[in-house]
Design a protein around this motif. Structure first.
Motif, short mmCIF file in Angstrom:
data_model
loop_
_atom_site.label_atom_id
_atom_site.label_comp_id
_atom_site.label_asym_id
_atom_site.label_seq_id
_atom_site.Cartn_x
_atom_site.Cartn_y
_atom_site.Cartn_z
N ALA A 72 46.00 44.97 36.92
CA ALA A 72 45.17 46.08 36.42
C ALA A 72 44.26 45.61 35.29
O ALA A 72 43.09 45.98 35.23
CB ALA A 72 46.06 47.23 35.96
N GLU A 73 44.78 44.77 34.41
CA GLU A 73 43.98 44.25 33.30
C GLU A 73 42.80 43.43 33.81
O GLU A 73 41.67 43.58 33.33
CB GLU A 73 44.88 43.40 32.39
N ARG A 76 40.21 45.84 35.41
CA ARG A 76 39.43 46.56 34.39
C ARG A 76 38.40 45.63 33.73
O ARG A 76 37.26 46.04 33.50
CB ARG A 76 40.36 47.15 33.34
N GLU A 81 38.39 50.20 38.06
CA GLU A 81 39.40 51.01 37.40
C GLU A 81 40.52 51.41 38.37
O GLU A 81 40.34 52.29 39.20
CB GLU A 81 38.77 52.28 36.81
N VAL A 96 43.42 50.93 43.95
CA VAL A 96 42.12 50.74 43.32
C VAL A 96 41.06 50.83 44.40
O VAL A 96 41.30 50.44 45.54
CB VAL A 96 42.06 49.37 42.57
#
Length: 115
Positions: A72-73, A76, A81, A96
């Protein structure tokens, strides 16, 4: 034999960048740029240019070997997102949208749940 879903996209370059962020690598590609193969440990994704109704067609799921928070990091940081991870019966999953708005599911399996 290995699984090779074909992902039709109106923007092959953006789609390639998205899947590189997820951890796939660039493999063989057609000279005009309308087709690219992205090998992975458990198969291969093929991206094919389409300007018609096929653009956006395909549903994908990948098994990841790292914490979903790390994925996820990275997503992003690259401008994508993801939804928050969800506790599932098999481990955790996270969804996602790719550049065409198609949902991709990422699964982190907890093998101890099966034994």
């Amino acid at each position: 034999m290995r699984v090779m879903p074909i992902r039709y996209s109106s923007d092959v370059a953006a789609m390639t960048r998205f899947y590189q962020v997820l951890g796939l690598r660039v493999g063989s590609a057609s000279r005009p740029g309308g087709w690219i193969e992205m090998p992975a440990e458990g198969g291969m994704l093929a991206i094919h240019r389409s300007s018609g109704q096929d653009a956006g067609r395909c549903e994908l799921a990948f098994e990841v070997g790292e914490p979903l928070e790390d994925v996820a990091e990275r997503l992003r940081a690259a401008g994508f997102e993801p939804e928050p991870p969800v506790d599932e019966g098999f481990g955790f999953s996270m969804r996602v949208q790719d550049p065409d708005g198609v949902w991709v599911q990422l699964n982190l399996y907890d093998r101890e749940l099966y034994t």
